[in-house]
Design an enzyme around this catalytic site. Structure first.
Site, short mmCIF file in Angstrom:
data_model
loop_
_atom_site.label_atom_id
_atom_site.label_comp_id
_atom_site.label_asym_id
_atom_site.label_seq_id
_atom_site.Cartn_x
_atom_site.Cartn_y
_atom_site.Cartn_z
N THR A 1 -6.23 85.44 -16.32
CA THR A 1 -6.42 85.18 -17.75
C THR A 1 -5.58 86.12 -18.61
O THR A 1 -5.12 87.14 -18.14
CB THR A 1 -7.90 85.34 -18.14
OG1 THR A 1 -8.40 86.55 -17.59
CG2 THR A 1 -8.70 84.19 -17.62
N LYS B 1 4.60 90.04 3.77
CA LYS B 1 4.13 90.30 2.41
C LYS B 1 2.61 90.44 2.47
O LYS B 1 1.96 89.89 3.36
CB LYS B 1 4.55 89.22 1.44
CG LYS B 1 4.06 87.83 1.67
CD LYS B 1 2.88 87.40 0.86
CE LYS B 1 2.93 87.93 -0.54
NZ LYS B 1 1.58 87.79 -1.13
N GLU C 1 -3.08 96.55 -3.40
CA GLU C 1 -3.08 96.64 -4.86
C GLU C 1 -3.72 97.95 -5.33
O GLU C 1 -4.86 98.24 -5.00
CB GLU C 1 -3.80 95.44 -5.47
CG GLU C 1 -2.90 94.20 -5.49
CD GLU C 1 -3.66 92.91 -5.77
OE1 GLU C 1 -3.00 91.88 -5.82
OE2 GLU C 1 -4.87 92.97 -5.92
N THR D 1 -1.88 86.59 -0.33
CA THR D 1 -1.89 86.13 1.04
C THR D 1 -1.09 87.07 1.92
O THR D 1 -0.08 87.62 1.48
CB THR D 1 -1.23 84.74 1.09
OG1 THR D 1 -2.09 83.85 0.39
CG2 THR D 1 -1.04 84.26 2.50
N THR E 1 4.74 88.71 -3.72
CA THR E 1 4.09 88.31 -4.98
C THR E 1 3.79 89.59 -5.76
O THR E 1 4.65 90.08 -6.47
CB THR E 1 2.81 87.49 -4.72
OG1 THR E 1 1.95 88.20 -3.84
CG2 THR E 1 3.16 86.14 -4.13
N ASN F 1 -6.98 93.28 -10.52
CA ASN F 1 -7.78 92.12 -10.12
C ASN F 1 -8.71 91.61 -11.21
O ASN F 1 -9.25 90.51 -11.11
CB ASN F 1 -8.55 92.43 -8.84
CG ASN F 1 -7.62 92.36 -7.65
OD1 ASN F 1 -7.12 91.30 -7.33
ND2 ASN F 1 -7.34 93.52 -7.07
#
Lengths: 413, 413
Positions: A413, A180, A277, A191, A154, A408
């Protein structure tokens, strides 16, 4: 010394495994998002699933299948929608996905283990699943590992795979895997999934125990707050196609297989931590001298999860005080006046007190890790020694950067 | 309805308390860094100290004094150096500081409770302590609360104080307090310290129990990872100077005093959470319907500690999926299909499934909180309802911003 070697091939390296990954249309980006791993023969199946009270439909399905049969032929994974918190409709979608895969493969639906990753609260769009399935099955091949690894990703920046080989009874025995991760391991669309293949012949109960123990020493030692997503899953198939003697009881052969499994899982776990991340480096925390291994792992994980240790590492700040403070709150009693802390091979704290050290050189050590992204040198090693026993443990994480916040904060949005 | 009211005066609001804060020279910035709180008469002393295995010298000293006597006249606090991980030399410095204060005040060293906050591994410079002590004692006054609150601060952007008053036996009974926090509560120089004063007459054992329970429902529910620093301390003195009847057993009067104590501690706890490093708003998580209060607090704290929930709040992203995921991993079993989540008074999840909601309005609610810094409107309220019982709990935290990373990446170097 490890008596195995790294080889090519990822999850399809073991005998009798094939894989595929295609862009079915679940991701708005058009990136690959549907993966399949197939064992040519029925395989022993073991797994470790999220401990969260909020579980995706696929997790409940896997739990049922692993309990009922403990055998499987295939793993099906979509990326884009987590299909968690989606109620009865979501459960039907998961079941329908499995049915479509089984039909296309000509196998029983009970032999397919489903996995999903993506946004919580979003159901799997079934039209792309129906359209994509024939293409997915047509694409399956013994060289399909990398395509599958790409299709389960992802926000991952790199694909994660491993393949190891050893020899038993004069024949090669292999373990492969893809994974992943990304995020801090509990994010919405991050996840942790790991799919392991193995061609050893091993009994179901032994394999289940090995997989559970390997998860403790690898994926459960990755980063951050004990976080668990709604969809976390480690699924591991062993199909016996190496045609080596069956391993049915504990002993030297079982130990060798388990050691290789742990190594494979740790390789994937490290890759997940490295690709957190916004990460600029991998942090590896090693603890020795703890009352026992579990206590050592607990301290290691607390240190590597500390936002303050993570932010200091991003700032190239050899801040041993934060390391000591994190260790102190790990819930493991120890004599603080015997605590040793080292950064790389540089001692910062000895006998519970600071040691004079070259702050600039220590900072340069941290700097250097960030300068070698995804290479061997990109690891910051923090070592803690206690004087309480012989317990040892390792945990992996990554630094906390501006990019973590950006990724994050701007997610849905 | 609460039967107490907020008043002015902070930690010196209760009868018989004075305080002072001066710049003694511990902080390179020249800001105030030495504080003293004095009870004119001997006070019952209770405390809650860090559970960390790595403790500052002052924490060990306080532990000893609270156990041995449970009585005190003064609290002495320096800011700039934590005096943790400083070995025997650090222990001597702590003892010498206490001796100097006792001498200047003309009281016994056993009656002085020491506290330190600042960089771990740094000893207290004793020259400024010696030079500053006469000035500190000379400055002590019934109006000294704000000066003391300033002098215990480190990276805090605002001072934190509270004073509440109720009536018992026709006379006022007061509780006051000051606190410092900042960071994620475990940072190097962001120890949580709270000093509470009270003029009720209460027995030692009751007071200790009240303080411990109040800490559970306030400071222990603030933010982040269960973090605890090497120096965390809540110290609470009750000197009986209200001249109201002695509270020596459980009953309505004890309950009223405890309720006011909880309110005072929660006010300080909220202020600490609001002033977290880099925070743009306060996050309050309220949980109801849990199996019991402890379970409710655990879920609330897990949600408010989640880096993903925090980053989403900073991003003004009404990301209920992250809230649900955090609740799911809190270690409390619950039926996910009955979970309700609201943001402010807007329902986002009902019966375990997403409810259609106006995403823009929800984002505007988050935006508005950040636009009212340190005012009543700067609170984001997240409410979770379970269907497991009548347990209730609250926790407080703050969002995770770029500034948090900046502050903590650039701290010591």
């Amino acid at each position: 010394m490890a008596d195995w070697q790294a080889i090519e091939g990822g999850v399809t390296a073991p005998q009798g495994f094939q894989a595929a990954g295609i862009a079915a249309g679940f991701k708005a980006s058009g990136q690959p998002d549907l993966a399949l791993i197939l064992s040519e023969t029925e395989a022993i199946a073991a797994g470790v699933l999220t401990a969260s009270q909020v579980r995706a439909a696929c997790v409940d399905d896997c739990h049922q299948r692993l309990q009922d049969r403990g055998l499987a032929r295939a793993i099906l994974c979509n990326a884009g929608q987590a299909n968690a918190a989606t109620g009865e409709g979501g459960r039907q979608d998961a079941r329908e996905s499995v049915r479509l895969a089984a039909e296309a493969l000509g196998i029983s639906p009970e032999a397919v283990l489903p996995a999903s990753t993506g946004l919580i609260g979003e159901r799997i769009p079934m039209a792309p699943m129906r359209r994509g399935m024939p293409q997915l099955v047509a694409a399956i091949s013994p060289q399909g590992s990398e395509a599958a690894a790409r299709a389960i990703a992802t926000t991952d920046l790199a694909t994660k795979s491993v393949a190891l080989e050893t020899e038993m009874d004069g024949r090669p025995v292999r373990i492969g895997g893809i994974a992943k991760g990304s995020g801090m391991i509990a994010p919405n669309m991050a996840t942790m999934l790991a799919f392991i293949s193995c061609d050893a012949a091993v009994s179901r109960s032994l394999w289940q125990q090995m997989v559970a123990r390997a998860a403790e020493r690898s994926f459960n030692q990755v980063s951050i707050d004990g976080d668990t997503s709604t969809n976390d899953a480690l699924l591991a198939l062993a199909n016996g196609q190496s045609r080596t003697g069956a391993i049915v009881e504990p002993g030297p052969k079982a130990e060798r297989l388990e050691a290789m499994l742990v190594a494979a899982c740790q390789t994937l776990a490290r890759a997940i931590a490295r690709d957190g991340e916004g990460a600029t480096c991998l942090i590896e925390v090693r603890v020795s001298g703890a009352p026992n291994d579990r206590a050592a792992r607990q301290i290691a994980k607390t240190v590597v999860s500390s936002p303050l240790v993570k932010a200091a590492t991003f700032g190239r700040d050899p801040n041993w005080g934060r390391i000591a403070a994190a260790a102190g709150r790990a819930g493991v009693p120890f004599d603080a006046s015997a605590l040793q802390i080292a950064l790389g091979d540089r001692l910062l704290l000895d006998g519970g007190q600071p040691v004079p050290f070259d702050r600039q050189a220590a900072s340069a050590y941290l700097q250097q890790a960030a300068a070698a992204p995804y290479l061997d040198g990109d690891t910051v090693t923090i070592t803690l020694s206690l004087d309480e026993g012989s317990g040892q443990g390792v945990a992996w994480g990554c630094d906390l950067s501006y990019d973590y916040v950006r990724i994050n904060a701007e997610y849905t949005t």
